[in-house]
Structure formats: structure tokens, C-alpha cells
Design an enzyme around this catalytic site. Structure first.
Site, short mmCIF file in Angstrom:
data_model
loop_
_atom_site.label_atom_id
_atom_site.label_comp_id
_atom_site.label_asym_id
_atom_site.label_seq_id
_atom_site.Cartn_x
_atom_site.Cartn_y
_atom_site.Cartn_z
N SER A 428 0.83 -1.20 0.00
CA SER A 428 0.00 0.00 0.00
C SER A 428 0.87 1.26 0.00
CB SER A 428 -0.96 -0.03 1.18
OG SER A 428 -1.96 0.95 1.06
N ALA A 429 0.81 2.04 1.06
CA ALA A 429 1.67 3.23 1.14
C ALA A 429 3.14 2.84 1.08
CB ALA A 429 1.39 3.99 2.43
#
Length: 691
Positions: A428-429
């Protein structure tokens, strides 16, 4: 079962049940029978309108795939979710048909089930109409509408006003594999109970403790759970989400996770002094680049990391490394027995950047699967605890990740690593930070990693609409309002949410909680049995027969006579645009070709039902367009963030193993292997390698 057969089965079971319950029966079940008939008829009406739309998408959505071997994009995902909803309705309808004459048949309960899926089907119908508009307005093969006004703005406005509670009650997680649904239900119950007690206690563990005692009502009343889930996601700020997502890092829960996860010899939290140093240039080892310590926003401060190693290796117990160790309030995290064998340094190192929307979590949250990876791969892992937004917005996290990467190159002898092969991995991030760290390494001219493994990465942080991002309307782990708060915090801007409701937030909370208190235990049992209880979900009046003529309503095209269900917790979301979102080091999908050329091989592991699927597909296309080595793997039926759930089910563990195999391929400089064939595959995954 093909699409035509699915619709035929739906019409048949709904018509049969509607006919049966229209004939009348027990007086005590008359109201429930009426609700069942209305739901069955409305489901058929939605289905008749959806059938040609789905057929239209099926004829063209292959044009948006990464390549013919990888059938994945947001249009396919939307169709799959609708099909899944239809199959659930068919299954439920057949259950009703088989049991409706039984004296144990719970008419009210089954009416509530059908009403919930009818509401979900209505909202999915609206999403498909929005996707049709995207298909019409986007350029060929492009999944993103690259304009924050117009269609993207209309999507945000529709999201804010559309009813979403039906997806968080009885229908919670219907689109995912059955093995993961109990976990999602537990998370949802915990979330709404946590939201009820938020700000009443000073510590996260205090909120969690109080939530435990109030969670029962949300477990037995799905409509209440859906309503509260929608309210929380619409209204609570990023600090709430930071607190909730970090609850797993409390001492009690983290200790429990530690006891049940793989035991490793080295698990040490490090605090690296912020000192500038020189690193040789990749093209000329006689020249060097100065790596300055991070300084954006919060000034110069130590960089936090965690070293995990299944085996104790040379250098990992050195005095230099031990002097950087930081206390976590527990026992010493370096396990040294009297006869602990010290292995030679590994030729491989994995550097990990955790996910959490740039605002939450640390390496401790991701510790369980990182320990397993260290054992499976036989390599040390350095996980970076970068500073989080909103206190430390962009580019602070990137600065710290790049500094940590360079520090590892220079101090490999402390990490049990020879300095040979290094792979970056993140979800994700963290996947975003893996890619942008490579771009920063290229800008500085220092050594590149040997490869990147990015799980469901965020590659475009703008508010551009895409078909997969429409899934944020129903995703229990990644609602659009929450995603927007996280990304805005990372960009250093505030998301304005204006709540419009007949009750203020405080009044609504008070009314709900006092009602729950008065209802008492006996009534909760009554609710569980659903005896003659009406559904709390909104319903729609019968529509006029829809046609294919589009009508523009506030910039959104819906067929004449159709209107999605609207929320009574309407929130007018206004995203403030910022040039930060379009910075290539923030949104690598927008990077010019010159910044993408020369990146190491990038292996992307995406989820077919993830709202960020289109980020992965389009970024893989961009890399391929500039002849960069890239693979794209698509995992079926699992949610965004499955790595954090990898210890909970066989399916999530298998998906996590896909990431492990990609990391191993980086170290061995080999083409990633295909997963073993299964009679009923749980994972669909293909790879395309361009060299």
C-alpha cells in the site's frame, strides 16, 4: 455458470418465491411475506436493467487489461462484484424456497437478508452507470479520468450522498472469499464499538477495553452496525483512524501476536543517529553523493528501524548496533542463548516499508508476516518506521526511507548482510515508498536496489476517478472518505467535510446510545431472532421501466426513473487540490518517462477487488511502455491489506507467499514462478516480464 445462466436463475428463484409469498399464509408472517415479495420484485427489476449493462462491459473490458494473460482491471472488478451479489441472492433465494414451509422458517430474518442484498444491488447498479460514464469519457485503454473536476468531482459528490450502510451490515464482505468474512466482521464490529468509545478514554487500550463490552449489540444487529459504520467513516477524522489502526500495537495485543508468530533470533528496534555520510555513485565509484539526514517538517531526528532475522548473523550482536537499540518497554529483543550459533552474513537483505495510509502503523504491526518471511527466505529484514502524517507530511516519509536505504548500503556489516543483493518490499503506502525511493536513488545517482516487490501499491494519490475506485463505496477496509483523509494528511492539507443531517453528530450519538441502553438485553435477543422486525435499510419505490437514454443529473448520468439510495448521513466532501498530489515522488504514475527509465525490476502484487487495482494496472503499463522490467500478479477474492491478515486464513497465507516468491526471484535474478496448479484455484495470478 455463465452470465445468462446467472440472470436466468435469479429471475426464476425470485419469481417462484414472490408467487409463493403473494398467495398468503400465516397471519403472523403477513408483514414479512409482503417484504419478501417487494424485495424479490425489486431485485428482478434491478437485474433486468443490469443484464445489458454487464453484457456491454464484458464485450470491451479486455481492452483495459495489462495484457491478454492478465484479465484484471476496475471494469472487470465491478462486473465481478455484481455477479457475486447476484449469486448470493440466488443462494439465499433457494434457501428460502427450500425452507419456507418449515415451522422453523424465520420469515422476518430472511426478509431482512433479501432487503439488504436488494439495497446492495441498487447501489451496484448506480456504480455501473458511473463506470459507463468513465468508459465514455476516458481515452482508449486509460482507467483514470485525469481531471479532478467534472467526472471525478461528480463521483465524490455521489459517494458522499449515496447510502453505504447496506454494505457494512448483512452484506459485509460478500465479494471476498468466505474464509476472510468472519475476520472482516470482527474488524467492523470492533470499529463501530471503538468509535462509540472514542475520546471517552485517554489511551487506545482504554478505548479497546470499553469497546469489548459494547460490541455485542453490533454483533447481533447488522442494521445498527451498518448505520454506525457509515456514520463513522463519513465523519471521524484521521486521528481516529490512526488510533484505531494502531490498536494492534498496544502491549497486550502485540505480545499476543508475538507469542503466536514465528520465533526469531533477532528482533531489535533501532534508533539510527541522523548523521550525514557519503555514498559512492553507481556510475563512478570514485565519486560520491552526500546523504543528508531527513529534515522536512519536523526537523532532524533519529530514524527508527527494526531489524528482524530468523538466524543470528555476524554483526547483528555488535556493540555498534546494540548502542542504537531502543527500548520498547518490554524484554530485550535480541534472543541470545548460551549456545546460539552465529551464521555468516547473508548475501541478501530485504528492506521493508510498511503500509498504513501514510498515517498509521509501524513495523510492529507487520511483524508477524515479516518474521515468517525471514524464516522462509533465510535473510535479515530491515523494516523502516518512517514518520507519519499528519504530523510529518510529504516528503518526510520518503526522506527517511531513502536515508534508511542508503544507511543500510553503507552499514551492511551491522545487519548480517554482505552488501550483495538488496530488495525493497512494501504494501500500500509502503509500495509507493518503495518505488519513490528508487526514483530518489536514481536522482542521487547511487546504487539501485536489485528489485522491488510492491503489494497493492498506491501509485496515484490524486482524486482522479477510476472504475476500481468506485469500489470504495462498499470496501470495509478502504472507504473513500477514509482514503481521502489519509492522502490529504500526507499531502499536508485538510479535507473539508460538511455534515448535513437532521440531527447533529452529538444528538445522533446520544439518541442512538440511549435507545440501545433502554432496549435492554431481552430486546437484543429479540433483535437477534429478527421476529417481525422491519429492515433498517432504506428501500426504493418501484421504478418506471428504465431505458438506455442517459439523463444528466448534477453531472452524473442515470437512466430515467432510476435513483440510488441516499444516506441520511449526507456529507458534502470537498477535496482541496494540491500540487503535492501531482509530484512524481508522491504519485509515481504521473512521473515522466525519464524518471521511470532505469528503475530496477518491479514486481507488483495486486488484488482484483481492491479499490487501488487500477493504480497497479496503469503503473505496470507505464513501466512497460518505457521498456522497464515489470511483472503484474493479480490475487482473487482478497481485500486490500491482505498481508496484515496473512496469518488468519489459508487463502491470505497463499497470497502472501506470492510476495515471498517474487522477493526470492529478485535475489536469484530469476523469472517469478507460477503458483502450483489446483483443482479449484483460490489465486489467479499471471506474470509478464519485459526485459
Amino acid at each position: 455458470m455463465d452470465t445468462k445462466a446467472v440472470f436466468a436463475a435469479l429471475y426464476s428463484v425470485c419469481e417462484e418465491n414472490a408467487t409463493f409469498f403473494s398467495a398468503g399464509g400465516k397471519v403472523s408472517q403477513a408483514d414479512s411475506a409482503k417484504r419478501l415479495v417487494e424485495s424479490m420484485k425489486l431485485i428482478q427489476e434491478h437485474a433486468r436493467s443490469l443484464e445489458p449493462v454487464i453484457s456491454g462491459f464484458a464485450a470491451i473490458y479486455h481492452h483495459f487489461d495489462f495484457d491478454p494473460l492478465i484479465p484484471a482491471n476496475g471494469y472487470r472488478s465491478l462486473v465481478k462484484v455484481v455477479r457475486c451479489c447476484l449469486l448470493h441472492i440466488i443462494h439465499k433465494g433457494r434457501y428460502i424456497a427450500a425452507n419456507r414451509r418449515s415451522i422453523f422458517f424465520r420469515a422476518a430474518h430472511n426478509a431482512g437478508e433479501m432487503e439488504a442484498y436488494c439495497s446492495a444491488l441498487c447501489q451496484l447498479r448506480a456504480l455501473l452507470y458511473l463506470a459507463q460514464r468513465m468508459l465514455h469519457d476516458n481515452s482508449h485503454g486509460n482507467l483514470f479520468f485525469q481531471d479532478e473536476s467534472g467526472l471525478s468531482e461528480s463521483f465524490i459528490r455521489e459517494y458522499a450522498s449515496m447510502h453505504k450502510g447496506c454494505f457494512y451490515g448483512r452484506c459485509l464482505g460478500f465479494q471476498f472469499t468466505p474464509a476472510i468474512r468472519p475476520c472482516l466482521q470482527t474488524i467492523a464490529i470492533g470499529l463501530v464499538a471503538f468509535g462509540e468509545n472514542y475520546k471517552r478514554h485517554q489511551s487506545g487500550i482504554g478505548v479497546a477495553a470499553s469497546s469489548f463490552f459494547t460490541s455485542g449489540k453490533y454483533a447481533i444487529d447488522p442494521e445498527l452496525r451498518g448505520t454506525e459504520f457509515e456514520r463513522i467513516t463519513q465523519n471521524l477524522d484521521v486521528h481516529f483512524w490512526k488510533t484505531f489502526w494502531n490498536i494492534t500495537e498496544t502491549e497486550v495485543l502485540s505480545s499476543l501476536a508475538s507469542m503466536t508468530s514465528t520465533q526469531v533470533k533477532v528482533n531489535r528496534a533501532l534508533s539510527v543517529p541522523p548523521v550525514a555520510f557519503d555514498l559512492p555513485l553507481a556510475a563512478n565509484h570514485r565519486a560520491s553523493a552526500t546523504i543528508a539526514p531527513p529534515s522536512a517538517h519536523i526537523g532532524i531526528a533519529p530514524i527508527q528501524m527494526r531489524l528482524i532475522s530468523y538466524d543470528l548473523r555476524e554483526g547483528q550482536d555488535s556493540e555498534t548496533l546494540l548502542s542504537m537499540s531502543r527500548s520498547e518497554g518490554g524484554a530485550i529483543s535480541l534472543s541470545l542463548g548460551l549456545k546460539t550459533k552465529r551464521l555468516p552474513s547473508s548475501p541478501f537483505l530485504l528492506i521493508h516499508f510498511h503500509g498504513g495510509g501514510f498515517v498509521a502503523q509501524t513495523s510492529k504491526s507487520h511483524e508477524p508476516y515479516l518474521k515468517s518471511w525471514s524464516q522462509d527466505l533465510g535473510v535479515p529484514i530491515l523494516s523502516v518506521d518512517y514518520s507519519l502524517a499528519p504530523e510529518a507530511p510529504f516528503p518526510r516519509a520518503l526522506e527517511e526511507c531513502f536515508y534508511a536505504y542508503c544507511w543500510a548500503l553503507r552499514n551492511h556489516h551491522l545487519l548480517g548482510w554482505t552488501g550483495e543483493k538488496v530488495c525493497l518490499a512494501g504494501d500500500s503506502a509502503g509500495g509507493n515508498l518503495c518505488v519513490t525511493t528508487c526514483m530518489r536513488a536514481a536522482a542521487f545517482g547511487v546504487r539501485m536496489p536489485d528489485g522491488v516487490v510492491a503489494a497493492y501499491p498506491a501509485t496515484l494519490l490524486t482524486a482522479y476517478a477510476s472504475p476500481s475506485r468506485l469500489l470504495t463505496l462498499m470496501d470495509p477496509l478502504l472507504p473513500l472518505s477514509v482514503l481521502s483523509r489519509c492522502l490529504s494528511a500526507y499531502a499536508g492539507i485538510r479535507l473539508c467535510v460538511c455534515v448535513v443531517s437532521t440531527l447533529s453528530l452529538v444528538k445522533r450519538d446520544t439518541a442512538l446510545f440511549l435507545r440501545d441502553f433502554r432496549q435492554g438485553a431481552s430486546n437484543w435477543i429479540h433483535s437477534l431472532l429478527d421476529s417481525n422486525r422491519g429492515s433498517a435499510a432504506p428501500s426504493t419505490a418501484p421504478e418506471t421501466p428504465p431505458d438506455t437514454t442517459d439523463t444528466r443529473v448534477a453531472g452524473v448520468e442515470f437512466p430515467l426513473g432510476f435513483e440510488p439510495l441516499r444516506s441520511d448521513q449526507f456529507a458534502e466532501m470537498k477535496l482541496q487540490s494540491s500540487p503535492v498530489f501531482k509530484d512524481p515522488f508522491c504519485s509515481p504514475l504521473l512521473a515522466p518517462d525519464s524518471m521511470l527509465k532505469g528503475l530496477p525490476p518491479i514486481h507488483i502484487v495486486a488484488c482484483a477487488l481492491d479499490p487501488m487495482l487500477d493504480d497497479s494496472v496503469m503503473f505496470a503499463k507505464r513501466l512497460r511502455s518505457v521498456d522497464q522490467p515489470v511483472t503484474l500478479c493479480v490475487v482473487d477474492d482478497l481485500p486490500h491489506g491482505f498481508l496484515s491478515l496473512s496469518q488468519l486464513s489459508k487463502e491470505t497465507k497463499e497470497a502472501a507467499n506470492v510476495c515471498v516468491e517474487r522477493i526470492r526471484a529478485v535475489f536469484l535474478q530469476d523469472t517469478p514462478p507460477e503458483p502450483p496448479e489446483r483443482s479449484q484455484p483460490l489465486i489467479h495470478i499471471q506474470a509478464s516480464l519485459i526485459r
